[in-house]
Design an enzyme around this catalytic site. Structure first.
Site, short mmCIF file in Angstrom:
data_model
loop_
_atom_site.label_atom_id
_atom_site.label_comp_id
_atom_site.label_asym_id
_atom_site.label_seq_id
_atom_site.Cartn_x
_atom_site.Cartn_y
_atom_site.Cartn_z
N ASN A 124 1.37 3.51 -2.82
CA ASN A 124 1.96 3.95 -4.09
C ASN A 124 1.39 5.29 -4.55
OD1 ASN A 124 3.50 1.36 -4.64
ND2 ASN A 124 1.41 0.61 -4.38
N LEU A 171 11.86 -19.97 -4.80
CA LEU A 171 10.74 -19.14 -4.31
C LEU A 171 9.52 -19.23 -5.21
CD1 LEU A 171 9.83 -16.68 -2.38
CD2 LEU A 171 10.61 -15.23 -4.26
N ASP A 203 0.83 -1.20 0.00
CA ASP A 203 0.00 0.00 0.00
C ASP A 203 0.87 1.26 0.00
OD1 ASP A 203 -2.34 1.41 0.03
OD2 ASP A 203 -2.83 0.97 2.13
N TRP A 252 2.65 8.04 -2.26
CA TRP A 252 4.06 8.34 -2.58
C TRP A 252 4.13 9.32 -3.75
CZ3 TRP A 252 7.12 7.86 -6.91
CH2 TRP A 252 8.51 7.88 -6.73
N HIS A 262 2.85 3.68 -8.90
CA HIS A 262 2.70 2.25 -9.22
C HIS A 262 3.96 1.71 -9.90
CE1 HIS A 262 -1.32 2.52 -7.88
NE2 HIS A 262 -1.82 3.13 -8.93
N SER A 322 -8.43 -5.49 4.34
CA SER A 322 -8.94 -5.14 3.01
C SER A 322 -9.23 -6.38 2.15
CB SER A 322 -7.95 -4.22 2.28
OG SER A 322 -7.69 -3.09 3.06
N GLU A 360 1.35 -13.93 11.92
CA GLU A 360 1.87 -12.75 12.60
C GLU A 360 1.73 -11.55 11.67
OE1 GLU A 360 3.05 -12.54 15.64
OE2 GLU A 360 3.33 -14.66 16.15
C1 V0D Z 1 1.11 -1.70 -8.67
C2 V0D Z 1 2.75 -2.15 -6.17
C3 V0D Z 1 4.08 -6.32 -10.39
C4 V0D Z 1 1.28 -2.42 -6.21
C5 V0D Z 1 3.53 -3.01 -7.13
C6 V0D Z 1 -1.99 -5.78 -12.33
C7 V0D Z 1 0.47 -1.82 -7.33
C8 V0D Z 1 3.36 -2.59 -8.57
C9 V0D Z 1 2.98 -6.94 -10.94
C10 V0D Z 1 2.93 -8.26 -11.56
C11 V0D Z 1 1.58 -3.91 -9.74
C12 V0D Z 1 1.75 -9.01 -11.52
C13 V0D Z 1 1.71 -10.28 -12.06
C14 V0D Z 1 2.85 -10.80 -12.63
C15 V0D Z 1 4.01 -10.07 -12.70
C16 V0D Z 1 4.04 -8.80 -12.15
C17 V0D Z 1 1.92 -6.04 -10.75
C18 V0D Z 1 -0.19 -5.13 -10.76
C19 V0D Z 1 0.25 -4.03 -10.09
C20 V0D Z 1 -1.65 -5.20 -11.07
F1 V0D Z 1 2.83 -12.04 -13.17
N1 V0D Z 1 3.74 -5.14 -9.91
N2 V0D Z 1 2.42 -4.95 -10.10
N3 V0D Z 1 0.62 -6.15 -11.08
N4 V0D Z 1 2.03 -2.77 -9.06
#
Ligand code: V0D
Length: 257
Positions: free
Chosen positions: A39, A148, A37, A42, A54, A213, A224
């Site tokens: 972004n 992982l 949370d 920021w 994002h 959420s 934890e």
């Molecule tokens: C935006 C912060 C990686 C949260 C991180 C579709 C919000 C960056 C992925 C990602 C998002 C998802 C699946 C995958 C590979 C990468 C991602 C979304 C948002 C929403 F197979 N970052 N990320 N997907 N943010």
């Protein structure tokens, strides 16, 4: 040591983070789940558009994935997009749905060499096909990896997940495949999207919010929780190490993981 510990728990200015070696000398949480949370906040603080936040958050996903893998974490579940997130402005949703492609376009080769396995949980049907294709390719390309598990919650909502599970259980009872008295805690877990992975040991939420959420409500029953005011784009390896260190201290107090 006690002095050091106090400083870790105290205000940010005095914090000395534990080292990787410190946390690796003790039991590491096998499954870490993160609500990423802050972004948008920021970006606001910098007078930037939310999508800049994002994008910065995506870079943090890379770094934290690397660290988690190095530490020997088995599963890292990241709340990337909730079923509620569709309510955001159309342009923002469209941008978010491009992030998996961008992330994987540059990072998939490294994930493969680092032996990371990509998975997702959530309802894939409503996800744009370009996004789904990218994620599915990553899942196929990494399916034999044994390091992982990088588990993205994408179009995920815990109540939806539980509702779907209940419907499937009801159908199996109705068709005679499942005796009603076999319904218990364990069986319900098998109908959830996390049937193949353990429940999280540690939940992290950034950005000073203290809510779940609609995230993994069933699976977090014994987890934890660790909260920080740090916004996700500012989250570093040090915060991850602090969270794990605190997890280890709590476990020492009641005698082992
Ligand atoms: C935006 C912060 C990686 C949260 C991180 C579709 C919000 C960056 C992925 C990602 C998002 C998802 C699946 C995958 C590979 C990468 C991602 C979304 C948002 C929403 F197979 N970052 N990320 N997907 N943010």
């Amino acid at each position: 040591m006690l002095d050091k510990l106090k400083r870790w728990n105290n205000k940010k200015e005095n914090v000395i983070s534990p080292t990787k070696e410190d946390v690796m000398s003790k039991p590491i949480p096998k499954h870490i789940a993160i609500i990423m949370d802050g972004n948008g906040r920021w970006a606001n603080k910098r007078a930037l558009p939310r999508i800049a936040g994002h994008h910065e958050g995506m870079k943090v996903v890379r770094r934290i994935t690397r660290t988690a893998n190095e530490l020997g974490v088995e599963v890292l579940t990241l709340y990337a997009f909730s079923t509620e997130n569709w309510k955001r402005p159309k342009q923002e949703v469209e941008y978010l749905m491009k992030l998996p492609e961008e992330f994987l376009g540059t990072f998939l080769p490294e994930l493969i060499t680092q032996n990371v396995r990509v998975q997702m949980m959530g309802n894939p049907e409503e996800i744009p096909s370009h996004t789904r294709r990218a994620v599915e390719k990553a899942m196929v390309d990494t399916k034999d990896n044994t390091g992982l598990i990088l588990n993205f919650a994408l179009n995920y909502g815990s109540r939806d997940e539980i509702t779907k599970a209940i419907k499937e259980i009801a159908a199996d009872v109705k068709s005679g495949h499942l005796p009603e008295d076999e319904i218990n805690d364990q069986l319900i877990s098998q109908y959830l999207m996390t049937s193949k992975i353990n429940d999280p040991d540690l939940l992290i939420r950034t950005s000073g919010e203290y809510r779940l959420s609609n995230f993994m409500l069933w699976q977090l029953a014994y987890t934890e929780f660790w909260f920080t005011d740090v916004l996700w784009p500012d989250f570093t390896e040090n915060e991850l190490l602090e969270a794990i260190h605190e997890f280890q201290a709590r476990h020492r107090r009641y005698g082992g993981v």
